[in-house]
Design a protein around this motif. Structure first.
Motif, PDB file in Angstrom:
ATOM      1  N   SER A 110       9.639  -8.893   8.019  1.00  0.00           N
ATOM      2  CA  SER A 110       9.462  -8.713   6.855  1.00  0.00           C
ATOM      3  C   SER A 110      11.301  -9.453   6.901  1.00  0.00           C
ATOM      4  O   SER A 110      11.099 -11.078   6.295  1.00  0.00           O
ATOM      5  CB  SER A 110       9.525  -8.046   5.984  1.00  0.00           C
ATOM      6  OG  SER A 110       8.272  -7.650   5.678  1.00  0.00           O
ATOM      7  N   THR A 159       1.542  -9.094   1.256  1.00  0.00           N
ATOM      8  CA  THR A 159       1.313  -7.744   2.068  1.00  0.00           C
ATOM      9  C   THR A 159       2.556  -7.046   1.518  1.00  0.00           C
ATOM     10  O   THR A 159       2.016  -5.188   1.332  1.00  0.00           O
ATOM     11  CB  THR A 159       2.225  -8.799   3.035  1.00  0.00           C
ATOM     12  OG1 THR A 159       1.190  -9.637   3.776  1.00  0.00           O
ATOM     13  CG2 THR A 159       2.275  -8.000   4.439  1.00  0.00           C
ATOM     14  N   TYR A 186      -4.374  -0.444   4.644  1.00  0.00           N
ATOM     15  CA  TYR A 186      -3.930  -1.326   4.388  1.00  0.00           C
ATOM     16  C   TYR A 186      -5.650  -2.057   4.474  1.00  0.00           C
ATOM     17  O   TYR A 186      -5.420  -3.623   4.034  1.00  0.00           O
ATOM     18  CB  TYR A 186      -3.817  -1.709   5.512  1.00  0.00           C
ATOM     19  CG  TYR A 186      -1.869  -1.710   6.270  1.00  0.00           C
ATOM     20  CD1 TYR A 186      -1.323  -0.811   4.590  1.00  0.00           C
ATOM     21  CD2 TYR A 186      -1.214  -1.282   7.050  1.00  0.00           C
ATOM     22  CE1 TYR A 186      -0.237  -0.697   4.427  1.00  0.00           C
ATOM     23  CE2 TYR A 186       0.233  -1.042   7.383  1.00  0.00           C
ATOM     24  CZ  TYR A 186       0.725  -0.443   5.697  1.00  0.00           C
ATOM     25  OH  TYR A 186       1.835   0.120   5.626  1.00  0.00           O
ATOM     26  N   TYR A 217      -4.270  -8.500   7.038  1.00  0.00           N
ATOM     27  CA  TYR A 217      -4.186  -7.186   7.474  1.00  0.00           C
ATOM     28  C   TYR A 217      -4.958  -5.892   8.793  1.00  0.00           C
ATOM     29  O   TYR A 217      -4.717  -5.336   9.710  1.00  0.00           O
ATOM     30  CB  TYR A 217      -3.995  -5.985   6.672  1.00  0.00           C
ATOM     31  CG  TYR A 217      -3.381  -6.531   5.222  1.00  0.00           C
ATOM     32  CD1 TYR A 217      -4.093  -7.463   3.999  1.00  0.00           C
ATOM     33  CD2 TYR A 217      -1.892  -6.536   5.055  1.00  0.00           C
ATOM     34  CE1 TYR A 217      -3.481  -7.877   2.797  1.00  0.00           C
ATOM     35  CE2 TYR A 217      -1.235  -6.785   4.415  1.00  0.00           C
ATOM     36  CZ  TYR A 217      -2.050  -7.125   3.341  1.00  0.00           C
ATOM     37  OH  TYR A 217      -0.885  -7.683   1.964  1.00  0.00           O
ATOM     38  N   ASP A 266       5.459   1.721  12.277  1.00  0.00           N
ATOM     39  CA  ASP A 266       4.965   0.957  11.471  1.00  0.00           C
ATOM     40  C   ASP A 266       6.491   0.467  10.324  1.00  0.00           C
ATOM     41  O   ASP A 266       5.924  -0.929   9.958  1.00  0.00           O
ATOM     42  CB  ASP A 266       3.580   1.854  10.283  1.00  0.00           C
ATOM     43  CG  ASP A 266       2.960   0.549   9.882  1.00  0.00           C
ATOM     44  OD1 ASP A 266       3.006  -0.334  10.794  1.00  0.00           O
ATOM     45  OD2 ASP A 266       3.155   0.663   9.126  1.00  0.00           O
ATOM     46  N   ASP A 267       7.147   1.297   9.836  1.00  0.00           N
ATOM     47  CA  ASP A 267       7.674   0.697   9.054  1.00  0.00           C
ATOM     48  C   ASP A 267       9.400   0.377   9.825  1.00  0.00           C
ATOM     49  O   ASP A 267       9.753  -1.327   8.994  1.00  0.00           O
ATOM     50  CB  ASP A 267       8.971   2.157   8.270  1.00  0.00           C
ATOM     51  CG  ASP A 267       8.462   3.016   7.300  1.00  0.00           C
ATOM     52  OD1 ASP A 267       7.441   2.490   6.803  1.00  0.00           O
ATOM     53  OD2 ASP A 267       8.180   4.458   7.278  1.00  0.00           O
ATOM     54  N   ARG A 324       1.293  -3.213   0.589  1.00  0.00           N
ATOM     55  CA  ARG A 324       2.112  -1.911   2.023  1.00  0.00           C
ATOM     56  C   ARG A 324       2.087  -1.261   0.894  1.00  0.00           C
ATOM     57  O   ARG A 324       2.221   0.418   1.199  1.00  0.00           O
ATOM     58  CB  ARG A 324       3.156  -2.568   2.111  1.00  0.00           C
ATOM     59  CG  ARG A 324       3.773  -1.837   3.672  1.00  0.00           C
ATOM     60  CD  ARG A 324       4.989  -2.112   4.080  1.00  0.00           C
ATOM     61  NE  ARG A 324       5.459  -1.263   5.108  1.00  0.00           N
ATOM     62  CZ  ARG A 324       4.847  -0.991   5.820  1.00  0.00           C
ATOM     63  NH1 ARG A 324       3.740  -1.788   6.696  1.00  0.00           N
ATOM     64  NH2 ARG A 324       5.804   0.370   6.913  1.00  0.00           N
ATOM     65  N   ASP A 371      -2.924  -7.243  11.112  1.00  0.00           N
ATOM     66  CA  ASP A 371      -1.267  -7.148  11.580  1.00  0.00           C
ATOM     67  C   ASP A 371      -0.975  -6.322  12.956  1.00  0.00           C
ATOM     68  O   ASP A 371      -1.354  -5.607  13.392  1.00  0.00           O
ATOM     69  CB  ASP A 371      -0.972  -6.588  10.331  1.00  0.00           C
ATOM     70  CG  ASP A 371       0.287  -6.616  10.368  1.00  0.00           C
ATOM     71  OD1 ASP A 371       0.404  -5.318   9.103  1.00  0.00           O
ATOM     72  OD2 ASP A 371       1.003  -6.280  10.897  1.00  0.00           O
ATOM     73  N   THR A 374       1.334  -4.779  13.635  1.00  0.00           N
ATOM     74  CA  THR A 374       1.957  -3.656  13.558  1.00  0.00           C
ATOM     75  C   THR A 374       0.874  -2.536  13.701  1.00  0.00           C
ATOM     76  O   THR A 374       0.930  -1.533  13.171  1.00  0.00           O
ATOM     77  CB  THR A 374       2.139  -3.210  11.544  1.00  0.00           C
ATOM     78  OG1 THR A 374       1.558  -3.624  10.947  1.00  0.00           O
ATOM     79  CG2 THR A 374       3.198  -3.900  11.644  1.00  0.00           C
ATOM     80  N   TYR A 422       8.208  -3.470  10.338  1.00  0.00           N
ATOM     81  CA  TYR A 422       7.114  -4.639   9.413  1.00  0.00           C
ATOM     82  C   TYR A 422       8.748  -4.336   8.791  1.00  0.00           C
ATOM     83  O   TYR A 422       8.992  -6.256   8.520  1.00  0.00           O
ATOM     84  CB  TYR A 422       7.084  -3.385   7.994  1.00  0.00           C
ATOM     85  CG  TYR A 422       6.757  -3.703   6.418  1.00  0.00           C
ATOM     86  CD1 TYR A 422       5.727  -4.801   6.167  1.00  0.00           C
ATOM     87  CD2 TYR A 422       7.573  -3.826   5.535  1.00  0.00           C
ATOM     88  CE1 TYR A 422       5.732  -5.088   4.878  1.00  0.00           C
ATOM     89  CE2 TYR A 422       7.387  -4.102   4.224  1.00  0.00           C
ATOM     90  CZ  TYR A 422       6.495  -5.195   4.588  1.00  0.00           C
ATOM     91  OH  TYR A 422       6.866  -5.272   2.235  1.00  0.00           O
TER      92      TYR A 422
END
Length: 653
Positions: A446, A498, A557, A645, A438-439, A502, A648, A650, A442
């Motif tokens: 981003s 976002t 989220y 979200y 997930d990181d 987060r 999203d 992710t 993101y």
């Protein structure tokens, strides 16, 4: 069989309805493009303006008539044309043909033609039988005088009398139809006023747009106009070739094509017609790509609407129809390049959800992945090729800078999509919970959003420079304001929101106790969100439920409640001690000391039971808590669900 004939009849009526409305567009276009000589005085100018306004008004009324009224109008119009043709033929026959043996066939041919015209006239007007017979005789009378070799002045008098009788009959019929015309116009006016009062102007225009099939009318108008001009150009080329021996080549073909393209956008209506043709091409292109990649999203079928709107806005913004022919061709080619990049961006928006769906759901079929990957590679290669060609044929200017920026932005978006796709595919290949996935997703998303935001700011500066130093217009200023709001302000606002949400979710997760090692193995259960076993660690909520940190973060989220019992997950640190953990079924790990968790109303022991309630009763109460969507918004501590979200990418793991 009957139903097939019925559908065929409806299709024919629809085609006829469109064809009969096209002449009104031709008349309006001719009036707008007509040249008025200002040297004839104010009376002549006022008279021409009045005639032009009357022509536009009548053509507009005919354009929006109902299908029944339209057919009736053209029936009367065709009858008047047949009567006028009959009068002209009688005048020609009695004035220019003498009945000798050399002209025998011509006189007989005119007589047969007059008979057909007379029968058509009385049939269209639905004249009674006796009156119809008299009218046919009246039409044939001047030619009979020609056959009887009457004197010339007698034949001319017969032709004049026949024309007067026919004109009188047609005038009387038209006057009788004025009552019908008045009530038809009044009915249309009352209907439009009623719809305007109830539904508003927008829905009224949309209903009229669909009822008269205006896009189809514009397409037929533009294609017919282009075909007629192409025929004329080919005829002129053939005449010149026969006289001067002109050789056909690619240069001549390019000149003819350029002239056609230039004439195809020389007015506002022709630009609308070209937009309608682009709409059809873009619509079928979008459907083909959707079928190729296997998508069924209805929202992705809007390419046939987005492309023509963008083309028309670009044409208005640059004043395309008012430019000189050579400059118009250059501007049209530039607008087409911008339109092509916009279409490629839209196609990327169609393929990206399919890529994410296939990778996140771990679809193993190669046939499902190959089409989407091919389209994505094409979306990467086409902008590169377009930029290469343009940079090798044009010098740097604001237009080339804008096209290049759009191409680079599209390439970066494709790379972001393929990178996220690869991350999800790697996660599915190893079949092990990847808590850092997930990181990584993101961070990649981003980075792409930040680059897209930077390009938006750069394009705003490029547009501002163009407006101030090259071609400023009110439409360009409005488009820049819309760009600044949607592509800069809203994008920055949503990106910041976002980031804040987060960061808040990470803070909430880090505030919860973590269980590892032996304690985790003593609880034989799975995560209640993903139904996967705990491999390394688990996070414990204040209500004694435990989850994967990644799963709980995704849940947070959306809302700040426990997925099991809907109690608040994040509680501000006020110095109170937390209770020890138990599993999701109410089982407490052996050897753990129970601590008291003080609520708002005093020290209630909730380690194994709340307020003296047995664990089984607590479990039963927790399992029976159910809220619908309306009740969720009223529960204490429930935050609003943010749409970005929910959707999203992710969260699809």
């Amino acid at each position: 069989m009957a139903s097939a004939h019925g559908r065929l009849g409806q299709h024919l009526q629809a085609v006829l309805d469109v064809v009969l409305r096209v002449p009104s567009i031709f008349i309006i276009d001719a009036i707008f493009n007509s040249y008025s000589d200002p040297g004839t005085g104010w009376t002549g100018t006022a008279g021409r303006a009045l005639i032009r306004a009357l022509g536009i008004l009548v053509s507009s009324v005919v354009l929006v008539l109902s299908q029944k009224s339209l057919f009736k109008f053209y029936t009367l119009f065709a009858a008047v044309l047949l009567g006028a043709a009959s009068v002209l033929i009688n005048y020609y026959g009695t004035s220019h043909i003498e009945f000798y043996s050399a002209y025998n066939r011509a006189a007989l041919g005119l007589g047969l033609l007059q008979l057909m015209l007379g029968l058509g006239y009385v049939s269209l007007l639905n004249v009674p039988s006796l009156c119809a017979a008299l009218l046919v005789l009246d039409v044939m009378l001047p030619l009979w005088g020609l056959m009887l070799e009457l004197p010339a002045h007698v034949r001319q008098a017969l032709a004049l009398a026949s024309g007067a009788v026919l004109a009188t009959h047609a005038t009387v019929n038209l006057l009788r139809k004025l009552k019908w015309f008045y009530y038809s116009c009044r009915y249309v006016y009352l209907l439009l006023r009623h719809m305007y009062r109830i539904y508003g102007l927008q829905l009224l225009l949309e209903d009229t747009w669909k009822r008269i099939r205006f896009p189809d009318i514009l397409r037929v108008f533009w294609l017919t106009r282009m075909t007629a001009q192409a025929v004329i150009l080919v005829y002129v080329v053939r005449v010149v070739r026969s006289e001067s021996g002109l050789q056909l080549g690619w240069d001549l073909f390019w000149d003819l094509t350029s002239n056609l393209i230039i004439s195809g956008c020389d007015s506002t209506l022709t630009v609308l017609g070209m937009s309608a043709v682009i709409s059809s091409l873009a619509h079928y292109l979008g459907l083909s790509i959707l079928a190729f990649i296997g998508s069924t999203e209805e929202e992705d079928k809007r390419l046939g609407f987005v492309a023509p709107v963008l083309f028309f806005i670009l044409a208005l913004q640059t004043g395309l129809s008012g430019l000189d022919p050579e400059e118009r061709l250059i501007r049209l080619s530039r607008n087409m390049c911008l339109l092509l990049t916009a279409i490629l961006h839209f196609i990327h928006g169609m393929t990206d959800p399919v890529l994410m769906s296939l990778s996140a759901s771990h679809v193993s079929s190669v046939r499902r992945h190959v089409p989407v990957l091919l389209v994505s590679l094409g979306l990467f290669a086409l902008p590169v090729l377009l930029s290469y060609v343009l940079w090798h044929n044009y010098v740097l200017n604001t237009w080339l800078f804008a096209v290049t920026a759009f191409c680079v932005e599209l390439c970066l978006k494709v790379l972001v999509s393929l990178t996220v796709y690869a991350l999800f595919m790697i996660d599915g290949f190893y079949n092990v919970l990847w808590e850092k996935l997930d990181d990584y997703v993101y961070y990649v998303r981003s980075t792409g959003n930040v680059i897209e935001f930077v390009f938006g700011v750069i394009m705003f500066g490029n547009g501002a420079y163009t407006m101030m130093f090259e071609s400023g217009s009110k439409i360009r200023a409005c488009m820049m304001c819309l760009h600044a709001y949607f592509n800069i302000y809203l994008q920055a606002k949503n990106g910041w929101k976002t980031f804040i949400n987060r960061r808040t979710a990470v803070k909430k997760i880090n505030s919860l106790p973590e269980v590892k090692g032996t304690q985790l193995r003593e609880i034989e259960d799975v995560c209640a969100i993903c139904y996967q076993e705990f491999a390394a660690s688990a996070r414990i909520t204040p209500c004694h439920h435990y989850f994967h940190a990644l799963c709980l973060r995704k849940w947070l989220y959306i809302q700040d409640t426990c997925p099991m019992c809907h109690q608040r997950v994040y509680i501000e640190d006020d110095g109170h001690e937390r209770t020890a953990f138990s599993n999701n079924n109410g089982y407490a790990a052996p050897g753990q000391e129970r601590a008291e968790f003080e609520g708002e109303e005093g020290g209630a022991d909730v380690g194994g039971a709340a307020g003296g309630v047995e664990p089984e009763e607590l479990l039963e109460d927790n399992d029976s808590i159910e809220y619908d969507e309306e009740e969720w918004g009223t529960q204490p501590g429930v935050t609003l669900v943010e749409e970005e979200y929910i959707n999203d990418d992710t969260d699809s793991n």
